[in-house]
Design a protein around this motif. Structure first.
Motif, PDB file in Angstrom:
ATOM      1  N   ILE A   7      -3.885  33.846 -52.086  1.00 24.08           N
ATOM      2  CA  ILE A   7      -3.695  34.630 -50.866  1.00 24.08           C
ATOM      3  C   ILE A   7      -2.387  35.402 -50.980  1.00 24.08           C
ATOM      4  CG2 ILE A   7      -3.391  34.551 -48.362  1.00 24.08           C
ATOM      5  CD1 ILE A   7      -5.050  32.048 -48.255  1.00 24.08           C
ATOM      6  N   ASP A   8      -2.478  36.720 -50.945  1.00 23.06           N
ATOM      7  CA  ASP A   8      -1.269  37.551 -51.000  1.00 23.06           C
ATOM      8  C   ASP A   8      -1.166  38.393 -49.738  1.00 23.06           C
ATOM      9  OD1 ASP A   8      -0.154  36.966 -53.663  1.00 23.06           O
ATOM     10  OD2 ASP A   8      -2.089  37.708 -54.380  1.00 23.06           O
ATOM     11  N   ASN A  32       3.276  27.119 -51.253  1.00 16.32           N
ATOM     12  CA  ASN A  32       3.983  28.283 -50.729  1.00 16.32           C
ATOM     13  C   ASN A  32       4.868  28.808 -51.864  1.00 16.32           C
ATOM     14  OD1 ASN A  32       5.972  29.877 -49.624  1.00 16.32           O
ATOM     15  ND2 ASN A  32       6.298  28.573 -47.853  1.00 16.32           N
ATOM     16  N   SER A  33       4.420  29.847 -52.546  1.00 18.19           N
ATOM     17  CA  SER A  33       5.175  30.299 -53.728  1.00 18.19           C
ATOM     18  C   SER A  33       6.505  30.932 -53.342  1.00 18.19           C
ATOM     19  CB  SER A  33       4.343  31.294 -54.547  1.00 18.19           C
ATOM     20  OG  SER A  33       4.193  32.518 -53.856  1.00 18.19           O
ATOM     21  N   ARG A 128       2.949  36.910 -53.205  1.00 18.27           N
ATOM     22  CA  ARG A 128       2.881  38.361 -53.363  1.00 18.27           C
ATOM     23  C   ARG A 128       2.065  38.769 -54.586  1.00 18.27           C
ATOM     24  NH1 ARG A 128       5.406  37.111 -49.624  1.00 18.27           N
ATOM     25  NH2 ARG A 128       6.855  38.273 -48.314  1.00 18.27           N
ATOM     26  N   ASP A 129       2.058  37.888 -55.602  1.00 19.35           N
ATOM     27  CA  ASP A 129       1.445  38.247 -56.893  1.00 19.35           C
ATOM     28  C   ASP A 129       0.514  37.148 -57.386  1.00 19.35           C
ATOM     29  OD1 ASP A 129       3.360  36.303 -57.310  1.00 19.35           O
ATOM     30  OD2 ASP A 129       4.065  37.141 -59.215  1.00 19.35           O
ATOM     31  N   LEU A 179       4.124  43.661 -54.973  1.00 15.29           N
ATOM     32  CA  LEU A 179       3.083  43.312 -54.001  1.00 15.29           C
ATOM     33  C   LEU A 179       1.981  44.360 -54.087  1.00 15.29           C
ATOM     34  CD1 LEU A 179       1.992  41.861 -51.446  1.00 15.29           C
ATOM     35  CD2 LEU A 179       3.414  43.419 -50.096  1.00 15.29           C
ATOM     36  N   ALA A 180       0.750  43.909 -54.303  1.00 18.76           N
ATOM     37  CA  ALA A 180      -0.389  44.836 -54.412  1.00 18.76           C
ATOM     38  C   ALA A 180      -1.663  44.052 -54.128  1.00 18.76           C
ATOM     39  CB  ALA A 180      -0.450  45.418 -55.829  1.00 18.76           C
TER      40      ALA A 180
END
Ligand code: CDP
Length: 219
Positions: A7-8, A32-33, A128-129, A179-180
């Motif tokens: 999940i990003d 939670n990265s 984010r990644d 982030l993408a």
């Protein structure tokens, strides 16, 4: 490797709450990265290193003792041998984290630690990644968005001082792992959904894709 739901999404889009609730629902681990990048940031600040000085952060990265693990289904992080809690969300950490997280050697160490969690069992990881870099082969990928206005007010409602727009700018424009939306990710706009609504939307997509949760077989 165990099953992974990646999940990003941008800052304060509700990823953490959604990922934690989803993991609890499935009985999977929750990671939670961002906490790993926050732990590195805390260590950089404790070290007296300027987080905005990329080469200074790079130079000290190898000496920063940041570790992590899983307990009771959730990830934890430690720096200098002590588990971190509220310091991870402190205003000075919020201000500096995107600067530290853009440094490639910090990202390499974080990604290695994060990938290790997939050895322990199926997991939901948010960041984010995750769908683009950490687990590009994850069978389930989601990107949770919300309008900037909604995201700012969610963070303010938590009583936290956070530069949401500035973090998004740095996170989206950095060279390494920006982030993408990952290839194949399902985008969910959470502006008008609560946490249960987003969890339900994720599970609907997964079931439509053939996913059967343990305990649900035959239901
Ligand atoms: O507070 P929020 O949930 O938005 O952020 P977080 O997940 O705690 O992440 C804090 C910061 O860590 C982000 O703004 C990024 O700079 C960085 N981060 C990253 O670069 N890659 C990840 N997979 C997770 C977080």
């Amino acid at each position: 490797m165990n099953d992974v739901i990646a999940i990003d999404g941008p800052a304060a889009s509700g990823k953490s709450s959604v990922a934690r609730a989803l993991a609890a629902r499935l009985g999977w681990n929750f990671v939670n990265s961002g906490a790993v990048y926050r732990a590195f940031t805390w260590a950089v600040l404790q070290n007296g290193t300027d987080p905005a000085d990329e080469s200074a952060v790079e130079a000290v990265a190898g000496e920063l003792e940041v570790t992590g693990g899983l307990e009771d289904g959730e990830s934890w992080v430690a720096a200098r041998g002590a588990r971190l809690g509220p310091e991870l969300d402190a205003p000075e950490t919020n201000r500096a984290v995107s600067l530290v997280a853009r440094v490639p050697v910090i990202r390499e160490r974080a990604v290695e630690q994060l990938r290790g969690h997939a050895m322990s069992g199926p997991l939901v990881m948010e960041g984010r990644d995750i769908g683009t870099v950490v687990f590009p082969d994850a069978p389930w990928k989601f990107y949770i968005d919300a309008s900037e206005e909604v995201r700012q007010s969610r963070r303010a409602a938590q009583g936290l001082v956070d530069q949401v727009a500035e973090r998004d700018r740095v996170d989206s424009s950095r060279k390494t792992a920006p982030l993408a939306v990952a290839d194949g990710a399902v985008v969910i706009d959470s502006s008008n959904l609560d946490i249960n609504g987003v969890v339900a939307a994720i599970l609907d997509h997964m079931r439509a894709g053939g996913f059967v949760a343990a305990g649900e077989a035959g239901a």
